[in-house]
Design an enzyme around this catalytic site. Structure first.
Site, mmCIF file in Angstrom:
data_model
loop_
_atom_site.group_PDB
_atom_site.id
_atom_site.type_symbol
_atom_site.label_atom_id
_atom_site.label_comp_id
_atom_site.label_asym_id
_atom_site.label_seq_id
_atom_site.Cartn_x
_atom_site.Cartn_y
_atom_site.Cartn_z
ATOM 1 N N LYS A 178 0.808 -1.035 0.058
ATOM 2 C CA LYS A 178 0.159 -0.150 -0.125
ATOM 3 C C LYS A 178 0.838 1.334 0.029
ATOM 4 O O LYS A 178 1.985 1.096 0.407
ATOM 5 C CB LYS A 178 -0.740 -0.001 1.358
ATOM 6 C CG LYS A 178 -1.947 -0.841 1.462
ATOM 7 C CD LYS A 178 -2.692 -0.627 2.678
ATOM 8 C CE LYS A 178 -3.951 -1.906 2.755
ATOM 9 N NZ LYS A 178 -4.941 -1.569 1.505
ATOM 10 N N ARG A 224 -10.193 -11.599 2.069
ATOM 11 C CA ARG A 224 -11.068 -12.727 1.566
ATOM 12 C C ARG A 224 -10.312 -14.078 1.730
ATOM 13 O O ARG A 224 -10.825 -15.057 1.817
ATOM 14 C CB ARG A 224 -11.573 -12.487 0.129
ATOM 15 C CG ARG A 224 -10.508 -12.041 -0.688
ATOM 16 C CD ARG A 224 -10.684 -11.578 -1.852
ATOM 17 N NE ARG A 224 -10.679 -10.203 -1.913
ATOM 18 C CZ ARG A 224 -11.010 -9.156 -2.764
ATOM 19 N NH1 ARG A 224 -11.241 -9.606 -3.890
ATOM 20 N NH2 ARG A 224 -11.027 -7.905 -2.625
HETATM 21 N N1 BES Z 1 -8.324 -3.921 4.295
HETATM 22 C C1 BES Z 1 -8.434 -3.321 3.050
HETATM 23 C C2 BES Z 1 -9.602 -2.536 2.752
HETATM 24 C C3 BES Z 1 -9.756 -1.122 3.615
HETATM 25 C C4 BES Z 1 -9.060 -0.016 2.591
HETATM 26 C C5 BES Z 1 -10.346 -1.056 4.671
HETATM 27 C C6 BES Z 1 -9.092 1.145 3.169
HETATM 28 C C7 BES Z 1 -10.325 0.322 5.203
HETATM 29 C C8 BES Z 1 -9.988 1.181 4.372
HETATM 30 C C9 BES Z 1 -8.179 -4.538 2.108
HETATM 31 O O1 BES Z 1 -7.485 -5.578 2.532
HETATM 32 C C10 BES Z 1 -7.681 -4.158 0.689
HETATM 33 O O2 BES Z 1 -6.546 -3.847 0.757
HETATM 34 N N2 BES Z 1 -8.424 -4.246 -0.213
HETATM 35 C C11 BES Z 1 -8.061 -3.712 -1.492
HETATM 36 C C12 BES Z 1 -8.705 -4.926 -2.562
HETATM 37 C C13 BES Z 1 -8.050 -4.598 -3.894
HETATM 38 C C14 BES Z 1 -6.732 -4.849 -4.040
HETATM 39 C C15 BES Z 1 -8.842 -5.621 -4.763
HETATM 40 C C16 BES Z 1 -8.814 -2.342 -1.811
HETATM 41 O O3 BES Z 1 -9.680 -2.250 -1.328
HETATM 42 O O4 BES Z 1 -7.982 -1.756 -2.335
HETATM 43 MN MN MN Z 2 -5.485 -5.550 2.049
#
Ligand code: BES
Ligand code: MN
Ligand code: ZN
Length: 490
Positions: A267, A341
């Protein structure tokens, strides 16, 4: 902070509060002691309108003693209004220097026992804060509020309702604690340790370690965990308040990523600290179990938490890796940041194989996309059952943890077919929250009514809300508790 109920208000308290319902706005003077009746005009001049949580503060000399008096608006008097009003009192007085508050509901006849208990709940919930790491808190910023005395005509009635509500509040606050703690303090093992206290309430705890999960073939969950030096855990909490009468338990499953760096699909730096609360689903499940056991709910409920840390070290999984889940499906991990997931699918398989539930709900901070869809007003709900959808939505509205249903369907499901494995862990950019849910649905067994609640927008608040300061909200505990109370308790 302690909350106490009595038949008479305490005129020696540091602050004396008079609750004012909207429909009593014209007769505020009648609520007040004679010598303070002029404050009704003062409040009017200050545009006090008795909206829920509206405040007016004044001073009056009553029987030769200076009284600090607060008027608090009750709005229409709904449960939500009452909670906001109670919370407004705590927010105003928590660090005001005042230790004791007396709240006089004896004149506001329209507030029944239940309404007053909701007021107390709001006041109690709003008092939660985490000062663990503040060693230099200024003297005038320290909490001073110790006790709220609520005077009510029907003391007995309120005292009957309050203990159960307080138990739910303790659950919400436990969740806030877990969510607020940083990831160097709360990681899979220490999360489990914090939950050990549930045993004292009669909750049975089962913990699987890495070796046991390996044996069970939880390749998806373990693939996420392998980039971290913190070993993963699967935590199951069981509460049976039915003495075995409900053989089949309701199961809650929570995403417990104690920190989500994204893994090798790293990230961006700014804001990454937020990912300490990527265990908010697991936190809500743990808080719910505390609430249910605390109020001795007459239901059989299992709370399962999939606990891992998603880190990018030399052993981390790579984009393109293929892992095999506990139920034998192969998953192409195209993006290591879509880890929730992967954790949930194995946690859900284990839950279904172990407890054979008919109803299973999962709670997860699963996608950023749900925040784009719904902001911070509703959690997203995807489910294979219209009946369940109705029950969850109703519970959400009742308790103030709102959910909004989103669709599932074959067209979405196709988007996560992999060219090389059974499934890929990400779809295209579009409908990101739905394809995440479709992924989970592939792990729901025949005949199980299932709902996925994406709480990414609800776990953490940038601004103070109805019953919370900015930060962890404790979202989900009241929803699950209400869902159980409505549908599974006699
Ligand atoms: N934990 C994150 C989702 C999230 C993002 C929660 C911002 C709270 C605030 C999750 O694990 C994630 O990173 N999801 C990705 C999925 C994508 C790679 C398909 C996302 O939402 O960007
Ligand atoms: Mn994630
Ligand atoms: Zn995550």
């Amino acid at each position: 902070m302690n909350i106490r109920f009595a038949a008479q208000p305490d005129s020696t308290a540091g602050v004396i509060v008079y609750p004012v319902a909207k429909k009593a706005l014209e007769s505020v003077a009648n609520l007040l002691p004679l010598e303070a009746a002029f404050l009704a005009d003062a409040a009017k001049a200050a545009r006090f309108d008795a909206a829920a949580s509206a405040l007016f503060e004044g001073f009056a000399s009553v029987e030769g003693k200076l009284h600090r008096i607060l008027l608090v608006g009750l709005g229409e008097g709904s449960a939500n209004d009452m909670e906001r009003a109670g919370a407004a009192i705590t927010a105003r007085l928590q660090t005001s220097g005042v230790e004791n508050v007396s709240i006089d509901f004896t004149a506001a006849a329209e507030a029944d026992a239940k309404a007053i208990a909701h007021f107390a709940l709001g006041a109690y919930l709003r008092d939660w804060r985490i000062d663990t790491y503040r060693t230099k808190l200024a003297e005038n910023a320290k909490p001073t509020l110790k006790e709220i005395l609520i005077a009510a005509t029907d003391v007995e009635g309120v005292e009957k309702i309050w203990p159960d509500m307080k138990a739910v509040a303790e659950g919400v606050m436990f969740t806030r604690e877990l969510v607020s703690e940083p990831a160097n303090i709360i990681y899979p093992e220490s999360f489990v340790e914090r939950c050990e206290k549930l045993k004292e309430l009669g909750v049975e705890i089962t913990v699987l370690d890495e070796a046991e999960m390996q044996k069970l073939g939880m390749g998806a969950l373990l693939g996420v965990a392998q980039g971290s030096v913190r070993p993963p855990r699967l935590l199951a909490m069981r509460w049976d308040g039915t003495n075995g009468a409900q053989e089949t338990p309701v199961c809650f499953v929570g995403k417990g990523v104690t920190f989500d760096t994204g893994g090798i699909s790293l990230k961006p730096g700014p804001g990454m600290e937020d990912m300490k609360w990527d265990m908010g689903g697991a936190g809500a499940v743990a808080g719910t179990m505390l609430a249910l056991a605390g109020r001795k709910a007459k239901a059989h409920v299992i709370g399962v938490c999939g606990l891992v840390e998603n880190m990018p070290d030399g052993n981390a999984q790579r984009p393109g890796d293929i892992v095999t889940s506990m139920n034998g499906q192969t998953i192409e991990v195209l993006n290591t940041d879509a880890e929730g997931r992967l954790v949930l699918c194995d946690a859900m398989t284990w839950t279904q194989q172990t407890y054979k539930p008919k109803v299973m709900l999962d709670f997860a901070t699963l996608t950023g996309a749900i925040i784009i869809s719904l902001g911070h007003e509703y959690a997203g709900m995807m489910t294979n059952s219209d009946d369940l959808a109705g029950k969850i939505a109703k519970a959400g509205t009742e308790c103030g943890d709102p959910v909004w249903r989103m669709p599932l369907g074959d067209a979405y499901n196709k988007l996560i077919d992999s060219p090389i494995a059974d499934i890929k862990n990400v779809g295209p950019r579009e409908a990101g929250s739905i394809t995440a849910a479709q992924f989970l649905q592939r792990f729901v067994e025949e005949g199980v009514e299932w709902a996925h609640i994406d709480i990414a927008g609800m776990v953490w608040a940038a601004k103070p809300g109805a019953t919370w300061e900015k930060g962890a909200t404790g979202y989900g505990v009241r929803l699950m508790n209400q869902f159980i109370a409505d549908n599974f308790e006699a």
